[in-house]
Design an enzyme around this catalytic site. Structure first.
Site, PDB file in Angstrom:
ATOM      1  N   LYS A 126      21.475  59.729  19.499  1.00  0.00           N
ATOM      2  CA  LYS A 126      21.013  58.159  18.991  1.00  0.00           C
ATOM      3  C   LYS A 126      20.063  57.793  20.250  1.00  0.00           C
ATOM      4  CE  LYS A 126      21.737  55.106  15.738  1.00  0.00           C
ATOM      5  NZ  LYS A 126      22.164  55.303  14.439  1.00  0.00           N
ATOM      6  N   ASP A 166      16.629  53.593  12.391  1.00  0.00           N
ATOM      7  CA  ASP A 166      17.900  52.469  12.348  1.00  0.00           C
ATOM      8  C   ASP A 166      17.093  51.316  12.315  1.00  0.00           C
ATOM      9  OD1 ASP A 166      20.795  53.179  12.822  1.00  0.00           O
ATOM     10  OD2 ASP A 166      20.215  51.278  14.095  1.00  0.00           O
TER      11      ASP A 166
HETATM   12  N1  GLU Z   1      20.502  55.478  11.765  1.00  0.00           N
HETATM   13  C1  GLU Z   1      21.179  55.876  10.666  1.00  0.00           C
HETATM   14  C2  GLU Z   1      22.723  56.120  10.881  1.00  0.00           C
HETATM   15  O1  GLU Z   1      23.088  55.182  11.398  1.00  0.00           O
HETATM   16  C3  GLU Z   1      20.505  57.220  10.029  1.00  0.00           C
HETATM   17  C4  GLU Z   1      20.313  58.542  11.134  1.00  0.00           C
HETATM   18  C5  GLU Z   1      19.563  59.718  10.609  1.00  0.00           C
HETATM   19  O2  GLU Z   1      18.974  59.421   9.502  1.00  0.00           O
HETATM   20  O3  GLU Z   1      19.284  60.437  11.277  1.00  0.00           O
HETATM   21  O4  GLU Z   1      23.214  57.189  10.324  1.00  0.00           O
END
Ligand code: GLU
Length: 445
Positions: A126, A166
């Site tokens: 992340k 996100d």
């Molecule tokens: N931000 C999204 C999540 O919390 C998607 C992450 C992604 O597609 O890599 O899962």
């Protein structure tokens, strides 16, 4: 918690001082592991638990950029590469003023188990920044994204780490970041980012996927009771990508979503949300929820209290972490709510989760219920690797299949560990054992 698990938790708190969201996320997972470790004690050996709560790598960097008036700003950038047992680090980038190391760490930790639940060979990561895109011009957002990517590019790659969006990061931001990455590397590595535009390697259904998935998860939970979403009144929080497409899928399944919200308040539209208008306001105009009310007779904007004061059959928290506390949970239960499916990451506080579980309602935790977004990102990576493109129906059928599998894995794990219907235990146990088995196979790394 068992002693061995409690010790790991205490070390996490001592080592990551003040990172309360990270402590909360770790606590919830470790607590679920009691019955797993009681049945399979080897998971507590070889410092496996100590290793799984420690990120493999944490990157923190300066992001300088120049606004339209020529003033220089300095934001902080983050990328946590938490766990690569199952595949390249995968997870979104969040641009929001609240972002700090602890928030990114909690999100990265959740992502490990969420991604494991998708069974698609993706590790957990992340990132993000405390940059606030609200009120910034396209040119300012572009300069910020270019500066952010100038540092991030050296750490990522299609087989190493694959960021996505996100909160605060959508198609526009991914576009600017991809452009800069391509320029720095002189290489069209489409698979380095997901959530791309359809004309340059993006996947159909990626935009809709998180919201759709959360509703599909609610539908699967209801089906275990012989029920469905048909005719149900749905309370939705948030007004971003997740909320909008949760509303869309809920409507397609015959339910009536009546709310959405942003930081300025929440909107109640008892006639049912006008989705075209909401999309116009949020996606085209990048406006506020108040703009919807101005153009929609019968809808009202409420600026006090919380959206959870509105009674409904189903709640879909799609805004942000800890947006639904213990009091809100009690209010929702009193209003007749029987299903909660989390579209956001950790939107319910521990007190809220406890209240839902005590009441015996269907509660789908985010790491299972909102996995549709990252699952469709993995589908995007698959298409990029095969230099191919699937139509909407194909991608949506795959997403639906994955959400059903995640649901069924949670149900099976909850039964295996003696707590049928406990999706929190089910998601944590199923996600953890998949990662742990591979970490054991890979040795002490
Ligand atoms: N931000 C999204 C999540 O919390 C998607 C992450 C992604 O597609 O890599 O899962």
């Amino acid at each position: 918690m068992q002693d061995v698990v409690e010790k790991v938790y205490e070390q996490v708190v001592a080592r990551n001082r003040g990172e309360v969201e990270f402590h909360q996320a770790v606590h919830e997972v470790l607590e679920s592991l009691d019955p797993v470790i009681a049945k399979h004690p080897h998971y507590a050996e070889g410092a496996l638990l100590e290793r799984i709560v420690e990120p493999e790598r944490q990157i923190m960097f300066r992001v300088p950029w120049v606004d339209d008036a020529g003033q220089v700003h300095v934001n902080r950038g983050f990328r946590i590469e938490f766990n690569s047992a199952l595949g390249p680090y995968k997870g979104g980038l969040r641009f929001h003023p609240s972002v700090n190391a602890g928030i990114i760490k909690f999100l990265g930790f959740e992502q490990i188990f969420k991604n494991a639940l998708t069974a698609q060979g993706i590790g957990g990561g992340k990132g993000g920044s405390d940059f606030d895109p609200h009120g910034r011009s396209d040119a300012e957002v572009m300069r910020f994204c270019q500066s952010f990517m100038t540092e991030l590019a050296r750490h990522i790659g299609p087989s190493t780490d694959v960021p996505a969006g996100d909160i605060g990061v959508g198609g526009r931001e991914i576009g600017y970041m991809f452009g800069q990455y391509k320029r720095l590397r002189n290489s069209y590595d489409a698979g380095v980012l997901t959530g791309k535009g359809l004309a340059w390697g993006g996947s159909l259904v990626r935009t809709e996927a998180t919201g759709y998935g959360a509703v599909l998860f609610a539908q699967s939970m209801l089906s275990t009771k012989g029920e469905s979403l048909e005719g149900k009144k749905v309370i939705v929080s948030g007004a971003g990508n997740v909320a909008i497409y949760a509303i869309e899928k809920a409507q397609q399944l015959g339910a009536t979503p009546v709310t959405f919200s942003d930081s300025s308040g929440y909107v109640v539209d008892e006639a049912g949300v006008d989705l075209d208008l909401l999309k116009e306001v949020k996606e085209v105009e990048r406006g506020r929820v108040a703009d919807y009310v101005e153009r929609r007779p019968g809808a009202r904007l409420v600026t006090g209290g919380s959206v959870w004061d509105v009674p409904g059959d189903v709640a879909l928290p799609c805004a942000t972490q800890n947006e639904l506390d213990g009091d809100a949970a009690v209010t929702l239960l009193r209003g007749g709510c029987g299903v909660v499916s989390e579209g956001a990451n950790m939107p319910s506080t521990p007190e809220a989760v406890e209240a839902f579980q005590k009441a015996g309602i269907l509660f789908g935790p985010g790491k299972a219920a909102n996995a549709g977004g990252v699952a469709t990102s993995a589908l995007e990576m698959e298409q990029n690797a095969g230099r191919t493109r699937w139509d909407f129906a194909t991608a949506e059928a795959k997403l639906t299949g994955i959400m059903t599998d995640i649901h069924d894995s949670c149900v099976a794990a909850a039964e295996e560990y003696g707590r049928p219907g406990d999706y929190v235990l089910g998601a944590n146990a199923a996600g953890f054992t998949r990662v742990a088995d591979v970490m054991i196979a890979h040795g002490i790394v």
